[in-house]
Design a protein around this motif. Structure first.
Motif, short mmCIF file in Angstrom:
data_model
loop_
_atom_site.label_atom_id
_atom_site.label_comp_id
_atom_site.label_asym_id
_atom_site.label_seq_id
_atom_site.Cartn_x
_atom_site.Cartn_y
_atom_site.Cartn_z
N VAL A 82 0.92 -1.21 0.08
CA VAL A 82 0.15 0.05 0.14
C VAL A 82 0.91 1.25 0.13
N ALA A 83 2.24 1.04 -0.18
CA ALA A 83 3.05 2.29 0.00
C ALA A 83 2.65 3.42 -1.04
N ALA A 84 2.30 3.06 -2.36
CA ALA A 84 2.10 4.14 -3.26
C ALA A 84 0.86 4.90 -2.79
N ARG A 85 -0.14 4.24 -2.20
CA ARG A 85 -1.41 4.95 -1.76
C ARG A 85 -0.88 5.72 -0.58
N PHE A 86 -0.30 5.09 0.48
CA PHE A 86 0.17 5.78 1.64
C PHE A 86 0.84 7.05 1.16
N ALA A 87 1.68 6.99 0.18
CA ALA A 87 2.43 8.32 0.06
C ALA A 87 1.61 9.23 -0.65
N GLU A 88 0.81 8.96 -1.45
CA GLU A 88 -0.37 9.92 -1.75
C GLU A 88 -1.20 10.61 -0.64
N GLN A 89 -1.79 9.68 0.01
CA GLN A 89 -2.43 10.02 1.04
C GLN A 89 -1.70 11.09 1.77
N LEU A 90 -0.81 10.89 2.51
CA LEU A 90 0.29 11.63 3.21
C LEU A 90 0.53 13.06 2.74
N ARG A 91 0.87 12.88 1.45
CA ARG A 91 1.06 14.16 0.67
C ARG A 91 -0.44 14.97 0.74
N GLU A 92 -1.44 14.57 0.51
CA GLU A 92 -2.52 15.42 0.59
C GLU A 92 -2.83 15.96 2.07
N GLU A 93 -2.70 15.02 2.92
CA GLU A 93 -3.01 15.37 4.43
C GLU A 93 -1.93 16.49 5.02
N TYR A 94 -0.68 16.44 4.37
CA TYR A 94 0.29 17.31 4.95
C TYR A 94 -0.28 18.63 4.20
N GLN A 95 -0.70 18.64 3.09
CA GLN A 95 -0.76 19.89 2.34
C GLN A 95 -1.99 20.61 2.74
N ALA A 96 -3.12 19.67 3.15
CA ALA A 96 -4.23 20.37 3.59
C ALA A 96 -4.02 20.96 5.11
N ALA A 97 -3.00 20.11 5.71
CA ALA A 97 -2.91 21.02 7.25
C ALA A 97 -2.07 22.14 7.24
#
Ligand code: GLA
Length: 394
Positions: free
Chosen positions: A356-371
């Protein structure tokens, strides 16, 4: 997504740049950057660290010259320096060339005679991100210069030499971790290093486990003040413990009980710096055991505790890194996350389920940008080999 943006250039490209710039028939060497899984600011206290070399690194190509000059070209900075072989500055000029010239200086101090040369440096380790771009430049330069001088040196001696170049020439008071892992890294393994004896053991990273490195984009620098302040605080606390137990040469020798008994004699910040290091050493050895026995849940718990200790006791985190770690902890597939490297910015390391690393990386980037509003760079990495010669055709 902003993933592993700059690919490592091909060795053949580096050789081509070298030939175009200087002619000659270069040999090419590669040294990796690193990510530290656990064990932060413990190296200069003689303690334990557990880094892995990564598949981001620096190439150094080298060929001999007949005109008695030394010329070094940085393909990253698109800039070169040149000196007469005996006119190399004896101390830093606060320029990227301090790193290869510091290694040259340290080799000469060891009595290694390096003839006049041309060198090209070309790498993709993000600068100031806590992934040891400096050590990778130093170690790649060292292999290249040793080759040209036709001199042999053990890997551990190369690591110590590069650390000396960074401490005494570049003027950054780093420990041994970065140069050591750049020399001794092994594919698919993390490395548990005893920074006093320099004995080490490798801990295999299972195939189903991936490394995702998340750059907060907050720049860190170990030449900057905070790293040195922390070292001074650690030394202050060590001196107080040593008054009671003279056998405490380095903080590595102190136990939680020592701190319990005598920590109240220290200023509160000094006591907490020491508490981080004493507990971090215990966590690091436990983490190597957890990795070796496949107990990934325990590894993740130890990484989480290490981040809290780094944040609260060592006060070496920053708001953005805390947000990045918290975001990771909410995502599926995470095994463990923490701020990695010297602190005060840079990257977090995320040990994740590879599938799930690719999905994890994508979600992490999104959450960090939102915050934070910051667009993070996320690098999917692979634990890689230490420094080595590479074929020009590669
Ligand atoms: C930097 C230094 C290392 C080490 C880490 C913190 O990377 O170069 O020697 O002290 O910080 O663990």
């Amino acid at each position: 997504m902003a993933e592993s943006n700059d690919k490592l250039p091909a060795a053949s490209l580096v050789a081509e740049i070298h030939e175009n710039q200087f002619g000659g028939d270069p040999r090419v060497f590669l040294a990796p950057g690193r990510v530290n899984l656990i064990g932060e600011h413990t190296d200069y206290a003689g303690g334990f660290v557990m880094p892995a070399a990564i598949d981001f690194g620096t190439f150094a190509s080298i060929s001999a010259r007949r005109d008695g000059r030394i010329e070094i070209w940085s393909q990253n900075f698109k800039e070169g320096v040149t000196y007469g072989a005996n006119e190399v500055p004896q101390k830093r000029t606060q320029h990227w060339s301090d790193y290869p010239l510091g290694v040259l200086w340290a080799l000469r101090k060891e009595g290694v005679e390096v003839p006049a040369f041309s060198m090209v440096l070309h790498g993709n380790v993000p600068l100031g991100a806590g992934l040891s771009s400096s050590a990778s430049v130093e170690v790649a330069s060292a292999l290249a210069l040793l080759h040209l001088a036709d001199a042999k040196m053990e890997r551990t001696a190369i690591a110590k030499l590069c650390q000396k170049a960074e401490n005494a020439y570049v003027g950054a008071s780093c420990g041994i971790m970065d140069q050591f892992i750049a020399c001794q890294g092994a594919e698919d393994h993390a490395l548990l290093l005893d920074c006093r004896s320099l004995e080490f053991r490798l801990a295999p990273i299972p195939r189903h486990v991936g490394l995702v490195i998340a750059n907060t984009m907050v720049k860190h620098s170990i030449a900057g003040g905070e790293y040195g302040t922390r070292r001074a605080e650690v030394e202050e606390g060590t001196a107080i413990l040593r008054e009671h137990r003279p056998e405490i040469a380095l903080l590595r020798d102190a136990t939680p009980e020592d701190l319990e008994r005598w920590g109240s004699e220290m200023p509160d910040n000094v006591m907490r710096r020491c508490r981080h290091i004493i507990t971090e050493n215990l966590r690091t050895v436990a983490a190597a055991d957890a990795l070796a026995s496949g107990n990934l849940k325990r590894l993740g718990d130890l990484m989480a505790a290490a981040h809290v200790s780094y944040r609260d006791d060592f006060e070496a985190s920053c708001e953005e890194a805390d947000i990045m770690v918290a975001a990771a902890q909410s995502l599926p597939g995470l095994i463990g996350a923490r701020l990695t490297g010297g602190g005060f910015g840079g990257c977090t390391v995320n040990v994740v389920e590879e599938e799930v690393a690719a999905r994890f990386a994508e979600q992490l980037r999104e959450e960090y940008q939102a915050a934070t509003g910051i667009q993070a760079e996320i690098y999917r990495c692979h634990a890689s080999a230490g420094a080595h010669a590479v074929e020009k055709s590669g």
